[in-house]
Design a protein around this motif. Structure first.
Motif, PDB file in Angstrom:
ATOM      1  N   GLY A 104       0.804  -1.221   0.000  1.00 11.77           N
ATOM      2  CA  GLY A 104       0.000   0.000   0.000  1.00 11.77           C
ATOM      3  C   GLY A 104       0.832   1.263   0.000  1.00 11.77           C
ATOM      4  N   CYS A 105       1.926   1.288   0.782  1.00  5.63           N
ATOM      5  CA  CYS A 105       2.729   2.513   0.870  1.00  5.63           C
ATOM      6  C   CYS A 105       3.518   2.762  -0.408  1.00  5.63           C
ATOM      7  N   VAL A 106       4.058   1.715  -1.011  1.00  3.39           N
ATOM      8  CA  VAL A 106       4.806   1.910  -2.256  1.00  3.39           C
ATOM      9  C   VAL A 106       3.880   2.379  -3.369  1.00  3.39           C
ATOM     10  N   ALA A 107       2.747   1.702  -3.516  1.00  4.09           N
ATOM     11  CA  ALA A 107       1.805   2.111  -4.565  1.00  4.09           C
ATOM     12  C   ALA A 107       1.206   3.491  -4.283  1.00  4.09           C
ATOM     13  N   GLY A 108       0.880   3.763  -3.020  1.00  4.68           N
ATOM     14  CA  GLY A 108       0.299   5.057  -2.680  1.00  4.68           C
ATOM     15  C   GLY A 108       1.275   6.207  -2.866  1.00  4.68           C
ATOM     16  N   THR A 109       2.540   5.983  -2.520  1.00  6.37           N
ATOM     17  CA  THR A 109       3.539   7.038  -2.703  1.00  6.37           C
ATOM     18  C   THR A 109       3.769   7.322  -4.180  1.00  6.37           C
ATOM     19  N   LEU A 165      -4.361   4.718   0.776  1.00  5.46           N
ATOM     20  CA  LEU A 165      -5.045   6.014   0.687  1.00  5.46           C
ATOM     21  C   LEU A 165      -4.333   7.132   1.440  1.00  5.46           C
ATOM     22  N   PRO A 166      -3.885   6.945   2.695  1.00  5.46           N
ATOM     23  CA  PRO A 166      -3.157   8.040   3.354  1.00  5.46           C
ATOM     24  C   PRO A 166      -1.874   8.427   2.639  1.00  5.46           C
ATOM     25  N   CYS A 167      -1.196   7.456   2.057  1.00 10.33           N
ATOM     26  CA  CYS A 167       0.045   7.769   1.342  1.00 10.33           C
ATOM     27  C   CYS A 167      -0.244   8.583   0.084  1.00 10.33           C
ATOM     28  N   VAL A 168      -1.333   8.265  -0.605  1.00  8.97           N
ATOM     29  CA  VAL A 168      -1.694   9.046  -1.792  1.00  8.97           C
ATOM     30  C   VAL A 168      -2.007  10.490  -1.410  1.00  8.97           C
ATOM     31  N   VAL A 209       5.766  12.096   2.795  1.00 10.35           N
ATOM     32  CA  VAL A 209       5.746  10.637   2.639  1.00 10.35           C
ATOM     33  C   VAL A 209       5.786   9.962   3.999  1.00 10.35           C
ATOM     34  N   VAL A 210       6.669  10.455   4.872  1.00  9.83           N
ATOM     35  CA  VAL A 210       6.773   9.878   6.209  1.00  9.83           C
ATOM     36  C   VAL A 210       5.474  10.085   6.989  1.00  9.83           C
ATOM     37  N   VAL A 217       0.232   3.268   9.085  1.00  9.11           N
ATOM     38  CA  VAL A 217       0.488   2.209  10.061  1.00  9.11           C
ATOM     39  C   VAL A 217      -0.697   2.050  11.005  1.00  9.11           C
ATOM     40  N   GLY A 218      -1.200   3.166  11.524  1.00  2.85           N
ATOM     41  CA  GLY A 218      -2.343   3.082  12.420  1.00  2.85           C
ATOM     42  C   GLY A 218      -3.574   2.514  11.739  1.00  2.85           C
ATOM     43  N   ARG A 219      -3.850   2.968  10.523  1.00  2.00           N
ATOM     44  CA  ARG A 219      -5.017   2.467   9.797  1.00  2.00           C
ATOM     45  C   ARG A 219      -4.844   1.008   9.414  1.00  2.00           C
ATOM     46  N   ALA A 220      -3.610   0.590   9.129  1.00  2.00           N
ATOM     47  CA  ALA A 220      -3.375  -0.806   8.782  1.00  2.00           C
ATOM     48  C   ALA A 220      -3.611  -1.724   9.985  1.00  2.00           C
TER      49      ALA A 220
END
Length: 286
Positions: A104-109, A165-168, A209-210, A217-220
């Motif tokens: 999720g983070c790689v794709a969202g970023t 979603l949060p990363c996007v 990004v961070v 992390v919290g949502r996951a």
């Protein structure tokens, strides 16, 4: 002018100057003084001790005996943490969360960088991203179990979407607000599109990004526990639910504390990574 008036004018004493009042530099208010490290630690420990004491006394005096207490949780912590059931549950949840966060983070970023720098793509995707981001992930868990079955694939899909979603959103905001001077400098140097992304866009958006990863992390963790609750998948969610229903509240609360510690560890790790990778953005962590 007569000689008498000249004599009076020359002998007249000058008027005394008003006394100068010394202004002392204003001392900083007590609220503005920085709190010492020792005082800060002592204050936090005092608050924690007070909360634990009120919790313990409230349960013993007025609340039912089967509710968790600090003494009961402390006595149950080691047997619970060393049990095979807890180890298996922790491994299932942690493995799903780590893999889902990676996806999720790689794709969202990547999508956030594209959305932030390409206006037409931002206009096309912003309604859908904003709507999904505002929607609780718990709402899709029942449908995900129908689509993917009562398996670990459902947990992985919910975790990946919760992190995506949060990363996007966060990365898109950072990429859209890159200082104009940096973009003009990249044009003056004649950097290619890949070099602009690597040398300008990524360093400038790294704090965003961070921040997106921290929210992810919290949502996951919430998504993983929710899927385990509703789909009865092996993990910390099922461990908490089983022990709570059997009135072993202390063991259930130990698992809750472990989830909280995982979130704190993830946040601390991301902030440490930001300090190491981008020390010029230290003000973000103040």
């Amino acid at each position: 002018m007569t000689p008498e008036t000249m004599t009076d004018a020359t002998t007249r004493t000058p008027a005394p100057e008003p006394a100068r009042t010394r202004t002392r530099p204003r001392r900083a208010d007590r609220g503005d003084r920085p709190v010492g490290r020792r005082a800060d630690v002592l204050g936090k420990l005092t608050v924690a001790a007070l909360v634990l004491a009120v919790w313990e006394l409230s349960v013993r005096l007025w609340l039912p005996d089967y509710l968790p207490t600090p003494s009961g949780v402390a006595g149950t912590a080691w047997p619970t943490l060393t049990s095979s059931d807890f180890g298996t549950a922790l491994g299932e949840t942690l493995g799903g969360v780590l893999l889902g966060l990676l996806i999720g983070c790689v794709a969202g970023t990547a999508l956030g960088l594209a959305v932030g720098r390409v206006p037409w793509l931002r206009h096309l995707t912003s309604p859908y991203v904003s709507g999904l981001y505002a929607m609780p992930m718990l709402a899709i868990v029942p449908m995900a179990t129908i689509w993917l079955g009562y398996s670990s694939d459902t947990r992985l899909a919910v975790i990946a979407l919760s992190a995506f979603l949060p990363c996007v959103v966060s990365t898109g905001d950072g990429a859209r607000n890159i200082p104009l001077q940096l973009s003009e400098l990249a044009q003056m140097l004649g950097l290619s599109r890949p070099r602009v992304v690597i040398d300008v866009t990524l360093p400038a958006t790294l704090p965003f990004v961070v921040a997106g990863v921290q929210v992810a992390v919290g949502r996951a963790l919430v998504g993983a526990v929710a899927v385990e609750f509703l789909a009865s998948l092996p993990g910390l969610g099922t461990f908490i639910l089983t022990n709570a229903r059997s009135f072993d509240q202390d063991a259930a609360f130990v698992a809750v504390l472990v989830l909280a510690l995982l979130g704190i560890a993830a946040r601390t790790g991301t902030e440490a990574a930001l300090r190491r990778l981008a020390p010029w953005h230290l003000h973000v962590n103040r």
